[in-house]
Design a protein around this motif. Structure first.
Motif, PDB file in Angstrom:
ATOM      1  N   UNK A  29       0.851  -1.186   0.000  1.00 35.78           N
ATOM      2  CA  UNK A  29       0.000   0.000   0.000  1.00 35.78           C
ATOM      3  C   UNK A  29       0.889   1.238   0.000  1.00 35.78           C
ATOM      4  N   UNK A  30       0.451   2.260  -0.728  1.00 38.15           N
ATOM      5  CA  UNK A  30       1.182   3.531  -0.761  1.00 38.15           C
ATOM      6  C   UNK A  30       1.061   4.220   0.594  1.00 38.15           C
ATOM      7  N   UNK A  31       2.198   4.721   1.096  1.00 40.16           N
ATOM      8  CA  UNK A  31       2.161   5.412   2.390  1.00 40.16           C
ATOM      9  C   UNK A  31       2.761   6.813   2.327  1.00 40.16           C
ATOM     10  N   UNK A  32       3.310   7.207   1.171  1.00 39.26           N
ATOM     11  CA  UNK A  32       3.876   8.546   1.071  1.00 39.26           C
ATOM     12  C   UNK A  32       4.696   8.721  -0.183  1.00 39.26           C
ATOM     13  N   UNK A  33       5.380   9.860  -0.244  1.00 36.47           N
ATOM     14  CA  UNK A  33       6.208  10.214  -1.394  1.00 36.47           C
ATOM     15  C   UNK A  33       7.575  10.678  -0.920  1.00 36.47           C
ATOM     16  N   UNK A  46       7.123   6.966  -5.059  1.00 42.85           N
ATOM     17  CA  UNK A  46       6.006   6.545  -4.234  1.00 42.85           C
ATOM     18  C   UNK A  46       6.566   5.544  -3.237  1.00 42.85           C
ATOM     19  N   UNK A  47       6.337   5.780  -1.957  1.00 41.24           N
ATOM     20  CA  UNK A  47       6.796   4.853  -0.921  1.00 41.24           C
ATOM     21  C   UNK A  47       5.657   3.886  -0.633  1.00 41.24           C
ATOM     22  N   UNK A  48       5.973   2.602  -0.655  1.00 43.14           N
ATOM     23  CA  UNK A  48       4.960   1.573  -0.427  1.00 43.14           C
ATOM     24  C   UNK A  48       5.431   0.637   0.684  1.00 43.14           C
ATOM     25  N   UNK A  49       4.452   0.052   1.385  1.00 42.62           N
ATOM     26  CA  UNK A  49       4.767  -0.832   2.500  1.00 42.62           C
ATOM     27  C   UNK A  49       3.856  -2.049   2.476  1.00 42.62           C
TER      28      UNK A  49
END
Length: 165
Positions: free
Chosen positions: A122-126, A139-142
């Protein structure tokens, strides 16, 4: 991935990531941490008929893993190879006992984002201007792994392709 794979990896790296390709030294440094009882990295290559067609790497620290890279030769896009490489990295994260897996993905790489979403990321930030010199945002994903080590889904078939660690 072993040291003797680096030349072939660099050829694919430069083709796929011409603006921000990793250097030979970066791969050597990562592989230095991929062997032995204190290993914190896992790097794999995929071959088809003796040709390197993909590679991927993961770094771990404590209960957190970070996908460093995944690359698939253009003529193997859409074959499921990216999913197989990602599956290998997620297995490594489980072996390293990581509770979370993080990654950065170019905001303009929608194909990769869809792959990661299929696996539960899921995307959590940039990260603004993360990819240089093009100044492209990431795109930061976790992915939070399930207690039983599950969490990976999706089609991971890629007939005729062998993944080697």
């Amino acid at each position: 991935m072993r040291w003797w794979d680096i030349d072939r990896v660099l050829t694919l790296e430069k083709d796929l990531f011409p603006e921000d390709a990793w250097s030979r030294g970066m791969f050597w440094s990562e592989l230095a941490h991929a062997r032995g009882s204190e290993a914190t990295r896992r790097y794999v290559v995929a071959e088809n008929d003796g040709r390197l067609v993909g590679y991927a790497g993961l770094a771990s620290s404590g209960d957190l893993a970070d996908i460093q890279t995944i690359a698939v030769a253009r003529d193997h896009w859409g074959t499921g190879l990216g999913g197989r490489l990602l599956t290998e990295l997620l297995h490594a994260a489980t072996a390293f006992e990581c509770a979370q897996v993080m990654l950065e993905c170019r905001v303009d790489n929608v194909r990769a984002q869809k792959l990661y979403e299929r696996f539960g990321f899921a995307a959590i930030g940039f990260r603004r201007g993360y990819y240089q010199p093009g100044n492209v945002d990431a795109l930061v994903m976790r992915l939070t792994t399930a207690p039983d080590g599950a969490g990976a889904a999706g089609d991971t078939s890629a007939q005729g392709t062998e993944i080697n660690g």
